[in-house]
Scaffold this active site. Structure first.
Site, PDB file in Angstrom:
ATOM      1  CG  ASP A  67      -1.853   1.187   1.288  1.00 13.38           C
ATOM      2  OD1 ASP A  67      -1.779   2.056   0.391  1.00 13.38           O
ATOM      3  OD2 ASP A  67      -2.660   1.259   2.239  1.00 13.38           O
ATOM      4  CG  LEU A  68       2.508   2.635  -3.707  1.00 15.87           C
ATOM      5  CD1 LEU A  68       2.583   3.305  -5.066  1.00 15.87           C
ATOM      6  CD2 LEU A  68       3.880   2.177  -3.268  1.00 15.87           C
ATOM      7  CG  ASP A 112       3.068  12.998 -22.378  1.00 13.18           C
ATOM      8  OD1 ASP A 112       2.613  12.368 -21.393  1.00 13.18           O
ATOM      9  OD2 ASP A 112       2.526  12.945 -23.493  1.00 13.18           O
ATOM     10  CB  ALA A 119       1.437   6.515 -11.565  1.00 11.56           C
ATOM     11  CE1 TYR A 161      -0.711  10.523 -14.106  1.00  7.47           C
ATOM     12  CE2 TYR A 161      -0.586  11.693 -16.200  1.00  7.47           C
ATOM     13  CZ  TYR A 161      -0.182  10.654 -15.374  1.00  7.47           C
ATOM     14  OH  TYR A 161       0.766   9.756 -15.823  1.00  7.47           O
TER      15      TYR A 161
END
Length: 275
Positions: free
Chosen positions: A41-42, A107, A65, A129
């Site tokens: 779990d980040l 990007d 991500a 984001y």
């Protein structure tokens, strides 16, 4: 050499597991269970740091991500925790064990007003984001032994090229957002990272495909596979919440000089689309 792949169940993570199979791998996942992987779990930052320090990888690749651009716009706290705050704690643990860190970025840290962005161009994200990924970059770059890999439109079994193929094959219309980017297959991106781990470069590098409009890419897929559907170029996709940069394409001249393989040509990347 022991390499930890954070986010090993994602499109890039799965390909990294294949390309780096000659190394001792520690693979983590959050939601999508992975055989031989460990759940991590980040957003549990103490456990995240503890996990990294105890496993003592020599290299950490953070491929995890929250990449759904519209979801990030709505679930801002979650996007910030995963894309930005977690990176700070990965860096803290990396410092302790002196691991080399590769942070995957995007990007979308750019506003899209110029296109063909170089590594030293000034970021200016226009959606949440992109902002969270830029904050993640800033945390990562605070650690000297970090390489930030900016990429674009990664696809494998999902992504715009796969959407195009499946819908055109069924004879449906495909809506292509008017704008440019630098799509790359997860396979080719993983191949480049496999090479980069041996160089131990630091700083920022753009690893992406050739600049192409989504309309031209869709037409190329239609021709390549002789598909029957129709491609329509539009200014906006109905239902979008977040703004999209018009031209977020990346200048890959630095990587072309460094990397030995063709990771950029459109046709080469489309060969690795899982359909």
């Amino acid at each position: 050499m022991r390499i930890m792949i954070i986010g090993a169940s994602g499109q890039l993570g799965l390909e990294l597991s294949r390309k780096l199979s000659n190394y001792e791998l520690i693979k983590t996942f959050a939601l999508h269970e992975l055989s031989e992987g460990l759940r991590l779990d980040l957003t549990d930052y103490l456990s995240l740091e503890d996990f990294i320090i105890k496993k003592k990888p020599e290299i950490i690749i953070n491929a995890a991500a929250l990449t759904d651009v519209d979801r990030c716009e709505v679930e801002r706290e979650k996007a910030f925790k995963i894309n930005a705050e977690a990176v700070k704690h990965i860096v803290r643990a990396s410092r302790v064990i002196e691991a080399y860190l590769i942070q995957i970025s995007t990007d979308y840290v750019f506003d899209g007003n110029k296109g063909l962005y170089k590594e030293d161009d000034l970021p200016n994200p226009i959606n949440y984001y992109g902002l969270t990924k830029l904050l993640g970059e800033n945390y990562a770059s605070s650690y000297d032994d970090t390489l930030i890999v900016r990429t674009s439109g990664v696809f494998r079994n999902k992504g715009f090229p796969v959407y195009v193929y499946k819908n055109l094959k069924e004879g449906k219309e495909v809506l292509a957002f008017k704008g440019f980017y630098s799509p790359i297959s997860a396979t080719k991106l993983a191949e480049v990272i496999n090479e980069l781990v041996t160089y131990k470069k630091t700083g920022i590098i753009n690893i992406a495909g050739e600049r192409i409009s989504r309309y031209d890419l869709a037409q190329r897929i239609k021709e390549l596979y002789n598909l029957s559907g129709k491609v329509i170029e539009v200014d906006r996709i109905e239902g979008w919440i977040a703004k999209r940069p018009f031209d977020s394409s990346l200048d890959i001249s630095k990587a072309k000089k460094l990397v030995s393989i063709d990771f950029y040509s459109t046709d080469e990347n489309l060969k690795h689309m899982v359909i």
